[in-house]
Design a protein around this motif. Structure first.
Motif, PDB file in Angstrom:
ATOM      1  N   MET A 256     -32.261  13.260 -20.636  1.00 52.06           N
ATOM      2  CA  MET A 256     -32.461  12.707 -22.059  1.00 52.06           C
ATOM      3  C   MET A 256     -32.077  13.636 -22.771  1.00 52.06           C
ATOM      4  SD  MET A 256     -36.717  11.584 -23.240  1.00 52.06           S
ATOM      5  CE  MET A 256     -36.842  12.426 -24.616  1.00 52.06           C
ATOM      6  N   ALA A 257     -31.587  13.092 -23.437  1.00 51.23           N
ATOM      7  CA  ALA A 257     -31.114  14.238 -24.892  1.00 51.23           C
ATOM      8  C   ALA A 257     -32.287  14.845 -25.603  1.00 51.23           C
ATOM      9  CB  ALA A 257     -29.732  13.493 -25.863  1.00 51.23           C
ATOM     10  N   PRO A 258     -31.936  15.327 -26.482  1.00 49.95           N
ATOM     11  CA  PRO A 258     -33.735  15.894 -26.812  1.00 49.95           C
ATOM     12  C   PRO A 258     -33.412  15.342 -28.529  1.00 49.95           C
ATOM     13  CG  PRO A 258     -31.872  17.940 -26.962  1.00 49.95           C
ATOM     14  CD  PRO A 258     -31.570  16.780 -26.771  1.00 49.95           C
ATOM     15  N   LYS A 259     -34.804  14.285 -28.826  1.00 48.57           N
ATOM     16  CA  LYS A 259     -35.526  13.420 -29.873  1.00 48.57           C
ATOM     17  C   LYS A 259     -36.251  14.315 -30.452  1.00 48.57           C
ATOM     18  CE  LYS A 259     -36.160   9.522 -28.434  1.00 48.57           C
ATOM     19  NZ  LYS A 259     -36.928   8.276 -27.917  1.00 48.57           N
ATOM     20  N   LEU A 260     -36.280  14.136 -32.198  1.00 47.91           N
ATOM     21  CA  LEU A 260     -36.725  13.978 -33.121  1.00 47.91           C
ATOM     22  C   LEU A 260     -37.421  13.047 -33.186  1.00 47.91           C
ATOM     23  CD1 LEU A 260     -34.494  15.785 -36.380  1.00 47.91           C
ATOM     24  CD2 LEU A 260     -36.623  17.588 -34.747  1.00 47.91           C
ATOM     25  N   LEU A 261     -39.262  12.854 -33.046  1.00 47.91           N
ATOM     26  CA  LEU A 261     -39.852  12.581 -33.937  1.00 47.91           C
ATOM     27  C   LEU A 261     -40.408  12.680 -34.808  1.00 47.91           C
ATOM     28  CD1 LEU A 261     -41.512  12.576 -30.202  1.00 47.91           C
ATOM     29  CD2 LEU A 261     -40.151  11.565 -31.333  1.00 47.91           C
ATOM     30  N   PHE A 262     -40.451  12.374 -35.529  1.00 49.79           N
ATOM     31  CA  PHE A 262     -40.865  12.468 -37.098  1.00 49.79           C
ATOM     32  C   PHE A 262     -42.323  11.151 -37.191  1.00 49.79           C
ATOM     33  CE2 PHE A 262     -36.333  13.103 -37.781  1.00 49.79           C
ATOM     34  CZ  PHE A 262     -36.527  14.183 -38.359  1.00 49.79           C
ATOM     35  N   VAL A 263     -43.672  11.533 -36.878  1.00 46.11           N
ATOM     36  CA  VAL A 263     -45.172  10.982 -37.092  1.00 46.11           C
ATOM     37  C   VAL A 263     -45.000  11.283 -38.695  1.00 46.11           C
ATOM     38  CG1 VAL A 263     -47.160  11.136 -35.896  1.00 46.11           C
ATOM     39  CG2 VAL A 263     -45.103  11.642 -34.495  1.00 46.11           C
ATOM     40  N   TYR A 264     -46.140   9.549 -39.053  1.00 45.24           N
ATOM     41  CA  TYR A 264     -46.172   9.564 -40.777  1.00 45.24           C
ATOM     42  C   TYR A 264     -48.224   9.737 -40.619  1.00 45.24           C
ATOM     43  CZ  TYR A 264     -41.919   8.643 -42.009  1.00 45.24           C
ATOM     44  OH  TYR A 264     -40.245   8.565 -41.675  1.00 45.24           O
ATOM     45  N   ASN A 265     -48.881  10.452 -41.541  1.00 45.20           N
ATOM     46  CA  ASN A 265     -49.952   9.963 -41.552  1.00 45.20           C
ATOM     47  C   ASN A 265     -50.046   8.778 -41.821  1.00 45.20           C
ATOM     48  OD1 ASN A 265     -52.626  10.732 -41.695  1.00 45.20           O
ATOM     49  ND2 ASN A 265     -52.005  12.233 -43.099  1.00 45.20           N
ATOM     50  N   ALA A 266     -50.194   7.713 -41.328  1.00 45.10           N
ATOM     51  CA  ALA A 266     -50.484   5.505 -42.280  1.00 45.10           C
ATOM     52  C   ALA A 266     -50.002   4.964 -40.408  1.00 45.10           C
ATOM     53  CB  ALA A 266     -48.945   5.543 -42.775  1.00 45.10           C
TER      54      ALA A 266
ATOM     55  N   PHE B 245     -52.336  14.836 -38.731  1.00 52.49           N
ATOM     56  CA  PHE B 245     -51.025  14.140 -38.988  1.00 52.49           C
ATOM     57  C   PHE B 245     -50.677  14.520 -41.108  1.00 52.49           C
ATOM     58  CE2 PHE B 245     -52.406  12.090 -35.286  1.00 52.49           C
ATOM     59  CZ  PHE B 245     -51.078  11.800 -34.620  1.00 52.49           C
ATOM     60  N   PRO B 246     -48.949  14.724 -40.804  1.00 47.28           N
ATOM     61  CA  PRO B 246     -47.859  13.902 -40.799  1.00 47.28           C
ATOM     62  C   PRO B 246     -47.378  15.251 -39.157  1.00 47.28           C
ATOM     63  CG  PRO B 246     -47.715  14.685 -42.824  1.00 47.28           C
ATOM     64  CD  PRO B 246     -48.824  14.039 -42.881  1.00 47.28           C
ATOM     65  N   VAL B 247     -46.715  14.954 -38.641  1.00 47.55           N
ATOM     66  CA  VAL B 247     -46.101  15.822 -38.027  1.00 47.55           C
ATOM     67  C   VAL B 247     -44.593  15.315 -37.321  1.00 47.55           C
ATOM     68  CG1 VAL B 247     -46.003  14.753 -36.165  1.00 47.55           C
ATOM     69  CG2 VAL B 247     -46.530  17.548 -35.990  1.00 47.55           C
ATOM     70  N   VAL B 248     -43.500  17.181 -37.487  1.00 43.30           N
ATOM     71  CA  VAL B 248     -42.352  16.777 -36.978  1.00 43.30           C
ATOM     72  C   VAL B 248     -41.862  17.232 -34.922  1.00 43.30           C
ATOM     73  CG1 VAL B 248     -40.319  17.594 -36.938  1.00 43.30           C
ATOM     74  CG2 VAL B 248     -41.002  16.637 -38.850  1.00 43.30           C
ATOM     75  N   ALA B 249     -42.058  17.180 -34.105  1.00 42.77           N
ATOM     76  CA  ALA B 249     -41.999  16.933 -32.766  1.00 42.77           C
ATOM     77  C   ALA B 249     -40.665  16.996 -32.804  1.00 42.77           C
ATOM     78  CB  ALA B 249     -42.783  16.665 -31.997  1.00 42.77           C
ATOM     79  N   LEU B 250     -39.877  17.634 -31.281  1.00 48.19           N
ATOM     80  CA  LEU B 250     -39.158  17.725 -31.032  1.00 48.19           C
ATOM     81  C   LEU B 250     -39.641  17.341 -28.923  1.00 48.19           C
ATOM     82  CD1 LEU B 250     -36.018  17.963 -30.305  1.00 48.19           C
ATOM     83  CD2 LEU B 250     -36.379  20.447 -29.912  1.00 48.19           C
ATOM     84  N   GLN B 251     -38.941  16.317 -28.878  1.00 41.30           N
ATOM     85  CA  GLN B 251     -39.288  15.789 -27.084  1.00 41.30           C
ATOM     86  C   GLN B 251     -38.005  15.904 -26.498  1.00 41.30           C
ATOM     87  OE1 GLN B 251     -39.637  11.740 -27.132  1.00 41.30           O
ATOM     88  NE2 GLN B 251     -40.390  11.500 -24.821  1.00 41.30           N
ATOM     89  N   THR B 252     -38.368  16.647 -25.639  1.00 42.75           N
ATOM     90  CA  THR B 252     -36.990  17.284 -24.898  1.00 42.75           C
ATOM     91  C   THR B 252     -37.602  16.184 -22.882  1.00 42.75           C
ATOM     92  OG1 THR B 252     -38.343  19.506 -23.634  1.00 42.75           O
ATOM     93  CG2 THR B 252     -36.216  19.099 -25.339  1.00 42.75           C
ATOM     94  N   VAL B 253     -36.436  17.197 -22.349  1.00 42.66           N
ATOM     95  CA  VAL B 253     -36.813  16.053 -20.785  1.00 42.66           C
ATOM     96  C   VAL B 253     -38.458  16.929 -20.332  1.00 42.66           C
ATOM     97  CG1 VAL B 253     -36.526  16.070 -18.331  1.00 42.66           C
ATOM     98  CG2 VAL B 253     -34.682  15.522 -20.235  1.00 42.66           C
ATOM     99  N   GLU B 254     -38.970  17.944 -21.106  1.00 41.97           N
ATOM    100  CA  GLU B 254     -39.289  19.003 -20.719  1.00 41.97           C
ATOM    101  C   GLU B 254     -40.885  18.637 -20.743  1.00 41.97           C
ATOM    102  OE1 GLU B 254     -36.520  20.539 -21.172  1.00 41.97           O
ATOM    103  OE2 GLU B 254     -35.857  20.877 -19.153  1.00 41.97           O
ATOM    104  N   LYS B 255     -41.009  18.463 -22.075  1.00 40.88           N
ATOM    105  CA  LYS B 255     -42.260  18.668 -23.200  1.00 40.88           C
ATOM    106  C   LYS B 255     -41.512  18.093 -24.585  1.00 40.88           C
ATOM    107  CE  LYS B 255     -41.042  23.191 -24.340  1.00 40.88           C
ATOM    108  NZ  LYS B 255     -41.503  24.850 -24.398  1.00 40.88           N
ATOM    109  N   VAL B 256     -43.000  18.209 -25.205  1.00 47.84           N
ATOM    110  CA  VAL B 256     -42.753  17.743 -26.279  1.00 47.84           C
ATOM    111  C   VAL B 256     -43.676  19.149 -27.695  1.00 47.84           C
ATOM    112  CG1 VAL B 256     -43.754  16.412 -28.092  1.00 47.84           C
ATOM    113  CG2 VAL B 256     -42.855  15.186 -26.133  1.00 47.84           C
ATOM    114  N   GLU B 257     -43.193  19.768 -28.234  1.00 44.74           N
ATOM    115  CA  GLU B 257     -43.485  20.826 -28.914  1.00 44.74           C
ATOM    116  C   GLU B 257     -43.392  20.410 -30.673  1.00 44.74           C
ATOM    117  OE1 GLU B 257     -41.200  24.253 -28.851  1.00 44.74           O
ATOM    118  OE2 GLU B 257     -39.725  23.459 -27.809  1.00 44.74           O
ATOM    119  N   VAL B 258     -44.285  20.892 -31.336  1.00 48.87           N
ATOM    120  CA  VAL B 258     -44.661  20.742 -32.522  1.00 48.87           C
ATOM    121  C   VAL B 258     -43.289  21.274 -32.941  1.00 48.87           C
ATOM    122  CG1 VAL B 258     -45.888  20.713 -34.751  1.00 48.87           C
ATOM    123  CG2 VAL B 258     -46.963  19.737 -33.028  1.00 48.87           C
ATOM    124  N   LEU B 259     -42.782  21.143 -34.570  1.00 53.21           N
ATOM    125  CA  LEU B 259     -41.677  21.700 -34.847  1.00 53.21           C
ATOM    126  C   LEU B 259     -41.939  22.041 -36.244  1.00 53.21           C
ATOM    127  CD1 LEU B 259     -38.548  20.592 -34.497  1.00 53.21           C
ATOM    128  CD2 LEU B 259     -38.986  22.133 -33.608  1.00 53.21           C
TER     129      LEU B 259
END
Length: 120
Positions: free
Chosen positions: A1-11, A78-92
């Motif tokens: 799985m390629a790294p994925k940026l997760l943009f989570v809105y406070n909505a 929230f809001p938060v921007v996170a990075l999801q990889t195969v191993e984990k999800v971490e907050v950026l």
């Protein structure tokens, strides 16, 4: 799985929620609870400069409302921007960091720095 940026809105999802958010953003922008939305969207559409920036990012992108967030063990503010990889999800970028940003340029610079630290 390629790294994925997760943009989570406070909505939250749903027509009524979107209508309420829209009105709140126009009537009382200083108390609008989603700084990520405020930085990246005008009253009706995404800022073109933000769309162009996102198009140039090599990561996959996912835009999520807080009620769709599946990683409460990682973050629940929230809001938060996170990075999801195969191993984990971490907050950026935390809600506090996003809340302190006043411009789209600041957001882009901070996100670039965070991605560079992670070397993705």
């Amino acid at each position: 799985m390629a790294p994925k940026l997760l943009f989570v809105y406070n909505a939250e999802t749903g027509f009524f929620n979107k209508l309420t958010d829209f009105a709140h953003k126009i009537i009382s922008p200083k108390t609008y609870p989603c700084s990520l939305c405020a930085l990246t969207y005008g009253n009706f559409t995404i800022f073109p400069e933000w769309a162009e920036y996102l198009d140039k990012l090599p990561q996959q992108l996912e835009f999520v409302y807080k009620n769709e967030w599946k990683h409460a063990d990682v973050c629940h503010k929230f809001p938060v921007v996170a990075l999801q990889t195969v191993e984990k999800v971490e907050v950026l970028l935390t809600a506090e960091e996003l809340g302190s940003m006043k411009t789209l340029e600041a957001l882009k610079a901070r996100l670039d720095e965070a991605l560079q630290r992670k070397q993705v």
